[in-house]
Design a protein around this motif. Structure first.
Motif: not given
Length: 108
Positions: A7-15, A17-23, A49-55, A58-63
């Motif tokens: 649940g934490y991982i899902a929440d972290i990924k959700y955040i 995904e929705h805040h990648y354009g912010e600092n 298997g990846e660090t928070f920063t790597e994630y 990856s989201v920013r590059v994908k977008k």
């Protein structure tokens, strides 16, 4: 415990995904999910298997790739839209992750 950490991982990924354009930062996300930055970092690495920063990167590059395909925005606008204030740094990160500069990717 497994359901809770998932649940934490899902929440972290959700955040992210929705805040990648912010600092977005580890401290910001850890505060939102109620974990310490150190624990969030270790948990995220262990579960994904990846660090928070790597994630985040990856989201920013994908977008950015999605935006580059539309050709409706300039590269510096895309950099800003995905959370980078320095277009040169954005270009370096993008090339490191895709093997192409943003312009090369846009033209391919």
């Amino acid at each position: 415990k497994e359901k809770r950490t998932g649940g934490y991982i899902a929440d972290i990924k959700y955040i992210v995904e929705h805040h990648y354009g912010e600092n977005i930062s580890l401290a910001f996300v850890s505060q939102m999910v109620g974990l310490t930055p150190t624990y969030l970092s270790a948990l995220f690495k262990e579960e994904t298997g990846e660090t928070f920063t790597e994630y985040v990167v990856s989201v920013r590059v994908k977008k950015a790739k999605e935006l580059l395909k539309t050709r409706q925005m300039k590269i510096y606008e895309i950099a800003q839209a995905v959370g980078y204030t320095d277009v040169r740094y954005f270009g370096e990160v993008f090339k490191k992750n895709t093997g192409k500069t943003p312009k090369e990717y846009q033209n391919s």
